[in-house]
Design a protein around this motif. Structure first.
Motif, mmCIF file in Angstrom:
data_model
loop_
_atom_site.group_PDB
_atom_site.id
_atom_site.type_symbol
_atom_site.label_atom_id
_atom_site.label_comp_id
_atom_site.label_asym_id
_atom_site.label_seq_id
_atom_site.Cartn_x
_atom_site.Cartn_y
_atom_site.Cartn_z
ATOM 1 N N TYR A 1 -2.319 -17.095 0.261
ATOM 2 C CA TYR A 1 -2.107 -15.631 0.474
ATOM 3 C C TYR A 1 -0.773 -15.288 -0.460
ATOM 4 C CZ TYR A 1 -5.392 -16.453 4.463
ATOM 5 O OH TYR A 1 -6.697 -16.551 5.105
ATOM 6 N N MET A 2 -1.234 -14.298 -1.094
ATOM 7 C CA MET A 2 -0.115 -13.682 -2.034
ATOM 8 C C MET A 2 -0.277 -11.928 -1.929
ATOM 9 S SD MET A 2 -1.458 -15.790 -4.823
ATOM 10 C CE MET A 2 -1.396 -17.638 -4.521
ATOM 11 N N VAL A 3 1.075 -11.467 -1.767
ATOM 12 C CA VAL A 3 0.893 -9.903 -1.720
ATOM 13 C C VAL A 3 1.893 -9.427 -2.752
ATOM 14 C CG1 VAL A 3 1.751 -7.838 -0.462
ATOM 15 C CG2 VAL A 3 0.600 -9.855 0.888
ATOM 16 N N ALA A 4 1.641 -8.809 -3.745
ATOM 17 C CA ALA A 4 2.505 -8.317 -4.704
ATOM 18 C C ALA A 4 2.570 -6.781 -4.969
ATOM 19 C CB ALA A 4 2.229 -9.023 -6.168
ATOM 20 N N ALA A 5 3.576 -6.101 -5.597
ATOM 21 C CA ALA A 5 3.397 -4.904 -6.047
ATOM 22 C C ALA A 5 3.634 -4.542 -7.384
ATOM 23 C CB ALA A 5 4.440 -4.130 -4.991
ATOM 24 N N TRP A 6 3.232 -3.911 -8.279
ATOM 25 C CA TRP A 6 3.215 -3.545 -9.640
ATOM 26 C C TRP A 6 3.495 -1.987 -9.729
ATOM 27 C CZ3 TRP A 6 -0.158 -6.485 -13.492
ATOM 28 C CH2 TRP A 6 -0.049 -7.972 -13.159
ATOM 29 N N SER A 7 4.598 -1.589 -10.624
ATOM 30 C CA SER A 7 4.743 -0.317 -10.584
ATOM 31 C C SER A 7 5.700 -0.338 -12.144
ATOM 32 C CB SER A 7 5.641 0.375 -9.693
ATOM 33 O OG SER A 7 6.835 -0.229 -9.606
ATOM 34 N N VAL B 1 0.801 -1.276 -0.023
ATOM 35 C CA VAL B 1 0.007 0.076 -0.004
ATOM 36 C C VAL B 1 0.822 1.264 -0.045
ATOM 37 C CG1 VAL B 1 -1.585 1.303 1.408
ATOM 38 C CG2 VAL B 1 -1.868 -1.115 1.054
ATOM 39 N N GLY B 2 1.955 1.336 0.561
ATOM 40 C CA GLY B 2 3.028 2.533 0.810
ATOM 41 C C GLY B 2 3.500 2.532 -0.796
ATOM 42 N N LEU B 3 3.803 1.730 -1.397
ATOM 43 C CA LEU B 3 4.248 1.784 -2.798
ATOM 44 C C LEU B 3 3.166 2.448 -3.788
ATOM 45 C CD1 LEU B 3 6.331 -1.572 -3.233
ATOM 46 C CD2 LEU B 3 7.291 0.815 -2.982
ATOM 47 N N LEU B 4 1.928 2.148 -3.240
ATOM 48 C CA LEU B 4 0.858 2.802 -4.318
ATOM 49 C C LEU B 4 0.930 4.454 -4.049
ATOM 50 C CD1 LEU B 4 -2.382 0.589 -3.686
ATOM 51 C CD2 LEU B 4 -0.643 0.849 -5.611
ATOM 52 N N ALA B 5 1.360 4.748 -2.786
ATOM 53 C CA ALA B 5 1.015 6.067 -2.489
ATOM 54 C C ALA B 5 2.263 6.832 -3.092
ATOM 55 C CB ALA B 5 1.098 6.508 -0.870
ATOM 56 N N ALA B 6 3.422 6.152 -3.182
ATOM 57 C CA ALA B 6 4.578 6.686 -3.899
ATOM 58 C C ALA B 6 4.353 6.849 -5.545
ATOM 59 C CB ALA B 6 5.729 5.758 -3.616
#
Length: 235
Positions: free
Chosen positions: A229-235, A37-42
């Motif tokens: 359960y999986m958590v991933a970040a896309w940018s 979620v922090g990476l989303l704000a960035a």
């Protein structure tokens, strides 16, 4: 256009008040969700859309300020999806979990809306919804809620299915690699049999990210309680 996405699991047990004495068992998953979620704000989005599964009301949109509660899980914790007047419908549990994650992160980067999709939505339906969401603003971010299979162990909600580990392994690989083609190709029938609630939301993400060339990173993968359960970040 889509500029960033976070993928998180959606069990109400992520909310410590719901998990009660078992809360520490999901500390690592909560920490990974907070990082995503922090990476989303960035990414400095103009709009954040939370996408998650719903099996009760046919899905649909939830305006800013929509309210949810965990009273159905034995606690009086209430949440809101960003700021706004909300609507008449309460958030389904997966979107309520997302609202809790955002409140926990003190989200203030941009307005927040919700979109619930159901198991009846086909891959094509989801891809179309994703493309529509991605066109909502110049810089759109997604918080995508969804679990993998619920059949990883004998004590899992769906009992043990030998196909579950392979399904989750491919889903985790695709989420970590931002492989939109692989997500779009996830088998709807198999996902249904394995009780994988994340299939439709992940395919909305695939549609939204189509052609964007985003990079992905898998932050967490485990199967507590026999659920992937999986958590991933896309940018």
């Amino acid at each position: 256009m889509l500029v960033a996405a976070a993928v998180c699991p959606c069990p109400p047990l992520l909310v410590p008040e719901v998990a009660a004495g078992a809360a520490p068992e999901l500390d690592a998953a909560r920490a990974a969700c907070a990082d995503a979620v922090g990476l989303l704000a960035a990414a400095r989005p103009d709009l954040l859309v939370v996408v998650g599964p719903s099996d009760g009301d046919g899905g649909g949109a939830y305006p800013p300020g929509s309210a949810g509660t965990f009273r159905g899980f034995g606690v009086d914790t209430a949440v809101r999806l960003g700021h706004g007047r909300g609507g008449d419908r309460g958030l389904p549990p997966p979107l309520a979990v997302a609202a809790w994650l955002l409140e926990h992160a003190h989200w203030a980067a941009c307005p927040v809306e919700g979109l619930a999709v159901t198991d009846a939505h086909t891959a094509d339906d989801c891809a179309g919804a994703g493309r529509t969401v991605a066109g909502r603003a110049e810089r759109v971010a997604l918080l995508v809620m969804g679990d993998g299979s619920a059949c990883r162990t004998l004590k899992a909600p769906g009992y043990l299915d030998e196909r579950a580990a392979g399904f989750d392994r491919e889903a985790a690989r695709a989420l970590g690699a931002a492989d939109t083609g692989a997500l779009a190709a996830l088998d709807e029938g198999l996902a249904r049999e394995l009780k994988a609630a994340g299939r439709a939301p992940w395919q909305v993400l695939a549609g939204a990210a189509e052609g964007r060339g985003l990079a992905g990173r898998l932050l967490f993968e485990d199967a507590p309680y026999g659920v992937g359960y999986m958590v991933a970040a896309w940018s």
